[in-house]
Write an enzyme that holds these catalytic residues in place. Structure first.
Site, PDB file in Angstrom:
ATOM      1  N   GLN A 127      -9.764   6.007  12.846  1.00 35.00           N
ATOM      2  CA  GLN A 127      -8.561   5.174  12.764  1.00 35.00           C
ATOM      3  C   GLN A 127      -7.366   6.073  12.481  1.00 35.00           C
ATOM      4  O   GLN A 127      -7.239   6.607  11.381  1.00 35.00           O
ATOM      5  CB  GLN A 127      -8.743   4.156  11.630  1.00 35.00           C
ATOM      6  CG  GLN A 127      -7.614   3.180  11.470  1.00 35.00           C
ATOM      7  CD  GLN A 127      -7.838   2.233  10.296  1.00 35.00           C
ATOM      8  OE1 GLN A 127      -8.341   2.646   9.253  1.00 35.00           O
ATOM      9  NE2 GLN A 127      -7.468   0.983  10.452  1.00 35.00           N
ATOM     10  N   SER A 168     -10.277   9.679   8.676  1.00 30.46           N
ATOM     11  CA  SER A 168     -11.686   9.787   8.273  1.00 30.46           C
ATOM     12  C   SER A 168     -12.579   9.917   9.501  1.00 30.46           C
ATOM     13  O   SER A 168     -12.373   9.209  10.493  1.00 30.46           O
ATOM     14  CB  SER A 168     -12.112   8.560   7.475  1.00 30.46           C
ATOM     15  OG  SER A 168     -11.411   8.522   6.262  1.00 30.46           O
ATOM     16  N   GLU A 251     -10.672  -5.740   7.126  1.00 29.49           N
ATOM     17  CA  GLU A 251     -11.080  -4.541   6.393  1.00 29.49           C
ATOM     18  C   GLU A 251     -11.570  -4.907   5.009  1.00 29.49           C
ATOM     19  O   GLU A 251     -11.983  -4.045   4.246  1.00 29.49           O
ATOM     20  CB  GLU A 251      -9.881  -3.601   6.206  1.00 29.49           C
ATOM     21  CG  GLU A 251      -9.402  -2.933   7.443  1.00 29.49           C
ATOM     22  CD  GLU A 251      -8.459  -1.771   7.105  1.00 29.49           C
ATOM     23  OE1 GLU A 251      -8.567  -1.220   6.001  1.00 29.49           O
ATOM     24  OE2 GLU A 251      -7.629  -1.439   7.958  1.00 29.49           O
TER      25      GLU A 251
HETATM   26  C1  LIG Z   1     -10.470   9.121   1.273  1.00 22.15           C
HETATM   27  C2  LIG Z   1      -9.362   8.676   2.152  1.00 22.15           C
HETATM   28  C3  LIG Z   1      -9.631   8.285   3.455  1.00 22.15           C
HETATM   29  C4  LIG Z   1      -8.604   7.901   4.315  1.00 22.15           C
HETATM   30  N1  LIG Z   1      -8.908   7.546   5.593  1.00 22.15           N
HETATM   31  C5  LIG Z   1      -7.887   7.232   6.459  1.00 22.15           C
HETATM   32  C6  LIG Z   1      -8.153   6.946   7.815  1.00 22.15           C
HETATM   33  O1  LIG Z   1      -9.311   6.964   8.253  1.00 22.15           O
HETATM   34  N2  LIG Z   1      -7.123   6.661   8.638  1.00 22.15           N
HETATM   35  C7  LIG Z   1      -5.831   6.612   8.192  1.00 22.15           C
HETATM   36  O2  LIG Z   1      -4.931   6.330   8.961  1.00 22.15           O
HETATM   37  N3  LIG Z   1      -5.529   6.894   6.890  1.00 22.15           N
HETATM   38  C8  LIG Z   1      -6.528   7.206   6.016  1.00 22.15           C
HETATM   39  N4  LIG Z   1      -6.248   7.500   4.699  1.00 22.15           N
HETATM   40  C9  LIG Z   1      -4.855   7.519   4.275  1.00 22.15           C
HETATM   41  C10 LIG Z   1      -4.452   6.379   3.392  1.00 22.15           C
HETATM   42  O3  LIG Z   1      -4.335   5.211   4.141  1.00 22.15           O
HETATM   43  C11 LIG Z   1      -3.125   6.762   2.698  1.00 22.15           C
HETATM   44  O4  LIG Z   1      -3.404   7.829   1.830  1.00 22.15           O
HETATM   45  C12 LIG Z   1      -2.530   5.613   1.927  1.00 22.15           C
HETATM   46  O5  LIG Z   1      -2.047   4.625   2.793  1.00 22.15           O
HETATM   47  C13 LIG Z   1      -1.391   6.070   1.020  1.00 22.15           C
HETATM   48  O6  LIG Z   1      -0.483   6.872   1.723  1.00 22.15           O
HETATM   49  P1  LIG Z   1      -0.017   8.285   1.122  1.00 22.15           P
HETATM   50  O7  LIG Z   1      -1.200   9.068   0.798  1.00 22.15           O
HETATM   51  O8  LIG Z   1       0.962   8.854   2.071  1.00 22.15           O
HETATM   52  O9  LIG Z   1       0.701   7.947  -0.234  1.00 22.15           O
HETATM   53  P2  LIG Z   1       2.182   7.380  -0.410  1.00 22.15           P
HETATM   54  O10 LIG Z   1       2.420   6.213   0.435  1.00 22.15           O
HETATM   55  O11 LIG Z   1       3.158   8.501  -0.336  1.00 22.15           O
HETATM   56  O12 LIG Z   1       2.099   6.871  -1.909  1.00 22.15           O
HETATM   57  C14 LIG Z   1       2.115   7.757  -3.060  1.00 22.15           C
HETATM   58  C15 LIG Z   1       2.191   6.881  -4.304  1.00 22.15           C
HETATM   59  O13 LIG Z   1       3.388   6.105  -4.266  1.00 22.15           O
HETATM   60  C16 LIG Z   1       3.067   4.740  -4.378  1.00 22.15           C
HETATM   61  N5  LIG Z   1       3.951   3.916  -3.561  1.00 22.15           N
HETATM   62  C17 LIG Z   1       4.324   4.094  -2.273  1.00 22.15           C
HETATM   63  N6  LIG Z   1       5.079   3.076  -1.851  1.00 22.15           N
HETATM   64  C18 LIG Z   1       5.190   2.213  -2.888  1.00 22.15           C
HETATM   65  C19 LIG Z   1       5.830   0.957  -3.084  1.00 22.15           C
HETATM   66  N7  LIG Z   1       6.513   0.349  -2.097  1.00 22.15           N
HETATM   67  N8  LIG Z   1       5.707   0.366  -4.277  1.00 22.15           N
HETATM   68  C20 LIG Z   1       4.997   0.955  -5.277  1.00 22.15           C
HETATM   69  N9  LIG Z   1       4.386   2.144  -5.163  1.00 22.15           N
HETATM   70  C21 LIG Z   1       4.477   2.754  -3.980  1.00 22.15           C
HETATM   71  C22 LIG Z   1       1.647   4.616  -3.881  1.00 22.15           C
HETATM   72  O14 LIG Z   1       1.004   3.458  -4.366  1.00 22.15           O
HETATM   73  C23 LIG Z   1       1.030   5.882  -4.390  1.00 22.15           C
HETATM   74  O15 LIG Z   1       0.643   5.713  -5.718  1.00 22.15           O
HETATM   75  C24 LIG Z   1      -7.267   7.890   3.838  1.00 22.15           C
HETATM   76  C25 LIG Z   1      -6.993   8.276   2.522  1.00 22.15           C
HETATM   77  C26 LIG Z   1      -8.021   8.679   1.688  1.00 22.15           C
HETATM   78  C27 LIG Z   1      -7.692   9.091   0.293  1.00 22.15           C
END
Ligand SMILES: Cc1cc2nc3c(=O)[nH]c(=O)nc-3n(C[C@H](O)[C@H](O)[C@H](O)COP(=O)(O)OP(=O)(O)OC[C@H]3O[C@@H](n4cnc5c(N)ncnc54)[C@H](O)[C@@H]3O)c2cc1C
Lengths: 387, 317
Positions: A127, A168, A251
């Site tokens: 994805q 992933s 999901e």
């Molecule tokens: C083990 C693992 C597997 C994954 N697998 C996939 C996958 O297969 N495909 C895929 O596309 N993605 C995948 N992801 C990515 C995952 O979807 C993102 O990490 C997640 O959506 C958060 O995005 P970010 O890491 O950029 O954090 P950010 O969005 O930058 O967030 C950082 C922090 O800020 C907070 N924050 C951000 N916006 C707000 C808001 N509006 N209000 C309050 N707090 C906020 C968040 O809650 C978090 O604590 C995976 C992640 C992990 C850890």
């Protein structure tokens, strides 16, 4: 096929299965990478055998190559496999999320071709949503799909350029459900299109990323002028956001039931390993209590799904309960097995360590805990806009 | 009973109980007119959820728990029969029988103030003794409005109805689910209060509901109540003592979480007797321990699973 009959047939098949490959292997793999490889291979193998025996086809619609029946059957299947250590819940989750996407959005003949390959383990899919600059704020994604000839409505193909991250299973994947921008960035979610891309297309590079627990479960995926035919658009052009949002609640149904089976299996291991004292008893009780509350909630959600209800923002509650249960389970592991996660090097300890570390991601992937709370506040508590 | 009928029952009980509370008249006769406790025999799940949910939402005091426990112990409920509940925090039968003399120390509900007889569960089975066999003392405590009593009695010459403890286990399980519904009702009211406050209280020129920290407090409280209600439904479906105990543990945890989050959202007004929040807060402090604190319940269950070397499936799909 009703659930009780299916459960009995499935268990009887698994009990009688003499194939050594499908016998649970609880021994720990030497490295995190081997461990992940093994879990992927084992999951694909048992899915293939169950598909061939028809047991894997229940719960998927007939038009997509399944045998029909309630999604409860799929929930039961995955949970049974996970409870017996025959399949990995993370690998199954990808199927539970992506197969409904294709069933919902692909032309019927393509869905009938693709879904069986995915659900039988013949193929692995990934994805591609998140990008380096786009996590929670998915509508800001910049990976571009430019229509050949300029007009998105009539183009016969799109040229994809950009990068995905945290994808992933990308290094195992045959195909990717990709969200890409098909209009100006200002149009945000209104100019995003979903594609099903073949991972062996020229121009795709996968660079696995090592996680804190040593596994390389996700990857960076680079798209360097990858040509994707227009018949690989899923749903409407510029309708990728709607599709993603419609699919999102799925999901949080069947795959959560699988995850619950995994957490309960770990609680059972903890019960077997725990010292017989009250401190240990309370730590275990807290974990099982949190998992049970999740099970109760997820059970109700699954029955709503099976009754044909459309799932929506209320599944954010399920996601937050999954987070609480998974954190509690592995907090209990640290409490009950002192020093195991931190300073032991035997193979069993290595598994607890990997899983403890991975458990901390539960508040991040699939929409962070904060984003879920935002949804609960806005959509379920009706608190109006933020800020 | 289908979902629509249950919703109707919930609404009619809620309206009647709220009306009795508003008019400051005893709730039990109102419940009797609605068919309680007779409905325990026909529709126990729906009856327990409706009656105790309404008691929790309104904060009414009642002897419904006495009726419920009497019913589960195989005695016909009556308005002048009080059941002695276990001491705060636990669920062991409150009575012992030695050489034909029953000794009991436990808790009573509001019913204890007017009852003529006490139903006492003992290690040898249940017995009924006259109220005059002991003392029934009103408890002020943190929640004087709750109508709780300390009950002590000693009465010779009793012959308990012999049983193997299963009736008491069933009474505890049903009681735990009932108190769980009462907690859920009170918690819903508290979430509603805090949410209304968040939408109307203006600070920095806007309703405090606009602040994410406030929203997340409310979201966490909401999730706690939703989880509790699911655990209560699962206990009704499974009908086992373990799922009832887990539902009660979930109730205790939810009570704490909801009160903490919502009190914070309410700010200073949440500490006053001007705002109705305090009534539910103090009631929840008591309900959290009634028929088992979460710690005691979870420790007990955990001990059992460690002894068995595993955790069984508690409710199937
Ligand atoms: C083990 C693992 C597997 C994954 N697998 C996939 C996958 O297969 N495909 C895929 O596309 N993605 C995948 N992801 C990515 C995952 O979807 C993102 O990490 C997640 O959506 C958060 O995005 P970010 O890491 O950029 O954090 P950010 O969005 O930058 O967030 C950082 C922090 O800020 C907070 N924050 C951000 N916006 C707000 C808001 N509006 N209000 C309050 N707090 C906020 C968040 O809650 C978090 O604590 C995976 C992640 C992990 C850890």
């Amino acid at each position: 096929m009703d659930l009780a009959r299916y459960r009995a047939a499935l268990r009887a098949w698994l009990d009688a299965d003499a194939d050594a490959d499908t016998v649970a292997d609880t021994g720990a793999a030497p490295t995190a990478a081997d461990d992940l490889n093994r879990r992927v291979v084992r999951t694909r193998r048992i899915l293939g055998r169950l598909w061939a025996a028809d047991l894997g086809r229940w719960g998927w619609p007939e038009r997509a190559g399944g045998l029909g029946g309630s999604p409860l059957l799929r929930a039961e299947l995955g949970a049974t496999l996970v409870a017996r250590d025959l399949a990995d819940p993370g690998v199954l989750a990808m199927i539970e999320v992506l197969a409904p996407t294709v069933i919902e959005a692909a032309p019927a003949d393509r869905a009938a071709e693709w879904v069986p390959r995915l659900c039988s383990g013949a193929e692995v899919w990934c994805q591609g949503f998140s990008e380096p600059a786009t996590g929670s704020d998915l509508a800001a994604l910049t990976c571009r799909a430019t229509p050949v000839g300029g007009d998105p409505a009539t183009a016969s193909a799109f040229v994809v350029r950009g990068q995905k991250v945290w994808t992933s299973l990308a290094q195992y994947a045959d195909r990717c459900v990709l969200l890409a921008r098909t209009g100006p960035p200002e149009a945000r979610h209104r100019a995003i299109t979903a594609f099903l891309v073949d991972m062996d297309d020229p121009g795709i590079t996968v660079a696995p990323i090592e996680m804190v627990n040593g596994a390389r479960e996700f990857a960076e995926v680079f798209f360097d002028d990858v040509v994707v035919p227009a018949d690989r658009v899923l749903g409407a052009r510029d309708g990728g956001w709607d599709l993603a949002m419609r699919i999102l609640p799925y999901e949080r149904s069947t795959c959560f039931w699988h995850r619950i089976a995994y957490l309960e299996q770990r609680c059972t291991r903890l019960a077997a390993a725990a010292p017989a004292d009250d401190r240990a008893a309370l730590a275990l009780g807290e974990a099982v209590g949190a998992v049970h509350t999740l099970r109760a909630r997820s059970r109700a959600t699954l029955h709503r799904l099976a009754a044909g209800e459309t799932l929506g923002p209320e599944t954010s509650v399920d996601k937050l309960l999954v987070a609480a249960a998974e954190l509690a389970t592995f907090d209990a592991a640290r409490a009950l097995l002192p020093g195991t996660v931190e300073l032991a090097d035997d193979p069993v300890a290595a598994v607890w360590r990997r899983e403890y570390l991975y458990s901390r991601a539960v508040t991040v992937y699939g929409g962070t805990a904060e984003i879920q709370r935002n949804i609960v506040a806005r959509r379920l508590l009706d608190l109006g806009p933020e800020g | 009973m289908d979902a629509a009928e249950r919703a109707l029952l919930d609404a009619s009980v809620q309206t009647a109980v709220a009306d009795a509370v508003a008019r400051d008249v005893p709730v039990d006769p109102v419940l009797a007119r609605l068919g309680w406790p007779a409905m325990l025999s026909d529709e126990p799940e729906a009856a327990v959820a409706a009656v105790f949910g309404a008691l929790g939402r309104t904060g009414a005091r009642s002897g419904a728990l006495d009726d419920l426990c009497a019913h589960a112990l195989g005695f016909a409920p009556r308005p002048d029969l009080a059941v002695v509940l276990p001491a705060f925090g636990g669920w062991a039968p409150p009575g012992t029988v030695t050489a034909g003399t029953v000794r009991v120390a436990g808790l009573g509900t509001a019913r204890a103030a007017t009852a003529t007889d006490l139903l006492v569960a003992t290690d040898a089975g249940p017995v009924v003794v006259p109220v005059g066999a002991g003392t029934v003392t009103p408890i002020g405590g943190v929640d004087p409005a709750g109508g709780f009593h300390a009950v002590r009695a000693e009465w010779p010459g009793v012959t308990p109805t012999p049983d193997d403890g299963r009736a008491w286990a069933a009474a505890v399980a049903l009681g735990q689910r009932a108190v769980g519904h009462e907690v859920a009702g009170a918690a819903r009211t508290v979430v509603d209060q805090a949410r209304d406050h968040a939408r109307t209280r203006i600070q920095f020129g806007r309703p405090i509901a606009a602040f994410q920290a406030v929203r997340h407090h409310l979201a966490d409280a909401f999730v706690a109540v939703e989880g509790l209600e699911a655990a209560l439904d699962a206990a009704a479906v499974a009908g086992t003592p373990v799922t009832a105990a887990l539902a009660k543990a979930a109730a205790g945890r939810a009570a704490r979480s909801v009160v903490d989050h919502c009190r914070q959202v309410l700010g200073g007004i949440g500490f006053t007797t001007d705002h109705p929040f305090h009534r539910h807060w103090t009631r929840l402090l008591v309900l959290e321990g009634l028929l088992g604190t979460p710690e005691a319940l979870l420790t007990d269950l955990g001990r059992g699973w460690i002894a068995a070397g595993g955790v069984p499936t508690l409710v199937d799909l």
